[in-house]
Design a protein around this motif. Structure first.
Motif, PDB file in Angstrom:
ATOM      1  N   UNK A 125       1.006  -1.218   0.111  1.00 50.75           N
ATOM      2  CA  UNK A 125       0.000   0.053   0.030  1.00 50.75           C
ATOM      3  C   UNK A 125       0.812   1.249   0.082  1.00 50.75           C
ATOM      4  N   UNK A 126       2.070   1.127   0.840  1.00 47.34           N
ATOM      5  CA  UNK A 126       2.974   2.651   0.934  1.00 47.34           C
ATOM      6  C   UNK A 126       3.499   2.781  -0.412  1.00 47.34           C
ATOM      7  N   UNK A 127       3.984   1.523  -1.072  1.00 50.10           N
ATOM      8  CA  UNK A 127       4.804   1.678  -2.190  1.00 50.10           C
ATOM      9  C   UNK A 127       3.950   2.174  -3.154  1.00 50.10           C
ATOM     10  N   UNK A 128       2.658   1.618  -3.312  1.00 50.85           N
ATOM     11  CA  UNK A 128       1.819   1.893  -4.569  1.00 50.85           C
ATOM     12  C   UNK A 128       1.336   3.286  -4.305  1.00 50.85           C
ATOM     13  N   UNK A 129       0.988   3.792  -3.113  1.00 52.12           N
ATOM     14  CA  UNK A 129       0.506   5.115  -3.091  1.00 52.12           C
ATOM     15  C   UNK A 129       1.785   5.961  -3.270  1.00 52.12           C
ATOM     16  N   UNK A 140       1.542   8.882  -6.551  1.00 52.29           N
ATOM     17  CA  UNK A 140       1.959  10.071  -6.522  1.00 52.29           C
ATOM     18  C   UNK A 140       3.015  10.640  -7.596  1.00 52.29           C
ATOM     19  N   UNK A 141       4.043   9.640  -7.608  1.00 57.10           N
ATOM     20  CA  UNK A 141       5.142   9.841  -8.549  1.00 57.10           C
ATOM     21  C   UNK A 141       4.949  10.076  -9.756  1.00 57.10           C
ATOM     22  N   UNK A 142       4.184   9.176 -10.427  1.00 59.44           N
ATOM     23  CA  UNK A 142       3.666   9.338 -11.644  1.00 59.44           C
ATOM     24  C   UNK A 142       3.046  10.579 -12.098  1.00 59.44           C
ATOM     25  N   UNK A 143       2.042  10.850 -11.394  1.00 63.39           N
ATOM     26  CA  UNK A 143       1.291  12.091 -11.693  1.00 63.39           C
ATOM     27  C   UNK A 143       2.248  13.628 -11.453  1.00 63.39           C
ATOM     28  N   UNK A 149      -3.566   1.041  -4.533  1.00 62.10           N
ATOM     29  CA  UNK A 149      -2.582   2.106  -3.744  1.00 62.10           C
ATOM     30  C   UNK A 149      -2.165   2.895  -4.701  1.00 62.10           C
ATOM     31  N   UNK A 150      -1.931   2.488  -6.114  1.00 60.41           N
ATOM     32  CA  UNK A 150      -1.521   3.563  -7.025  1.00 60.41           C
ATOM     33  C   UNK A 150      -2.632   4.526  -7.396  1.00 60.41           C
TER      34      UNK A 150
END
Length: 241
Positions: free
Chosen positions: A64-68, A72-75, A196-197
């Protein structure tokens, strides 16, 4: 494949925003503030009440932490690639507005891909999460359509061309959903990561796009919209059980 139709409808909300510009006057500042704030409130409720809990239920806290963070990083990367290229030509304002409209179109299209992936993940979980997420993305896409069409119209582009551009942009959401469904089919154990992503992407949209844009329109009406959007979704879930 039941996610495709809601995803398409959510994407076509961009074209609805475009039609608002082409057929009527651009909404006033207070109306836009409420729309943007309401979209932020709905998204915030989806993240807190549905996406994060569903991600934790289907995977580990680390996923969940990594996906979140990845969402955020992609956008963040997409925004940095296009936000810094705003064109303001003192020689030819019409051309400048047209170029601005094109760049906003590309940026919004790229934004729509992870949103489509998010819808695929939400529908894979089942229950009410998929429709809720598609609804919140549709609310978010209407102001995006307005933001895309307005500079293109000011740049002198034909109405038919502006509408066609926005329809093409609308298709990026179901395209992302197709890709998400493919990922889930190939690797279903990554469903928690995809949820999460989606949460990360929504968090970024709320913090760096929707809230700042709404606050520039009207601080008071922005927060009225946020509260109303959050409570609307919370209340609908409360009624649903």
């Amino acid at each position: 494949m039941s996610a495709l139709l809601p995803s398409l409808l959510a994407g076509l909300a961009t074209a609805i925003g475009c039609l608002i510009v082409l057929l009527t006057r651009i909404p006033g500042r207070r109306t836009l503030a409420v729309m943007l704030g309401g979209a932020a409130g709905v998204m915030l409720a989806v993240v807190i009440l549905d996406l994060i809990p569903a991600s934790l239920d289907t995977g580990t806290p680390l996923e969940t932490i990594i996906g979140t963070a990845v969402g955020i990083g992609i956008l963040w990367v997409i925004d940095r690639a296009f936000a810094s290229r705003t064109v303001t030509s003192p020689f030819h304002q019409i051309i400048a507005m047209r170029r601005l409209g094109y760049m906003m179109t590309i940026g919004i299209a790229l934004h729509d891909l992870p949103e489509g992936i998010a819808i695929a993940g939400a529908y894979a979980v089942g229950g009410k999460l998929g429709p809720l997420l598609a609804f919140s993305i549709a609310l978010h896409n209407i102001p995006e359509g307005i933001a895309t069409a307005a500079p293109l119209q000011m740049g002198g582009l034909r109405r038919s061309h502006i509408l066609l551009i926005n329809i093409i942009v609308s298709l990026f959401t179901p395209l992302g959903t197709l890709f998400g469904l493919f990922l889930i089919q190939v690797s279903p154990q990554h469903l928690s990561f995809l949820l999460a992503l989606a949460a990360g992407a929504m968090i970024y949209l709320i913090k760096d796009e929707l809230l700042p844009a709404a606050q520039r329109m009207s601080m008071l009406w922005c927060w009225c919209g946020v509260i109303a959007g959050y409570l609307l979704l919370w209340f609908s879930q409360f009624i649903a059980g």
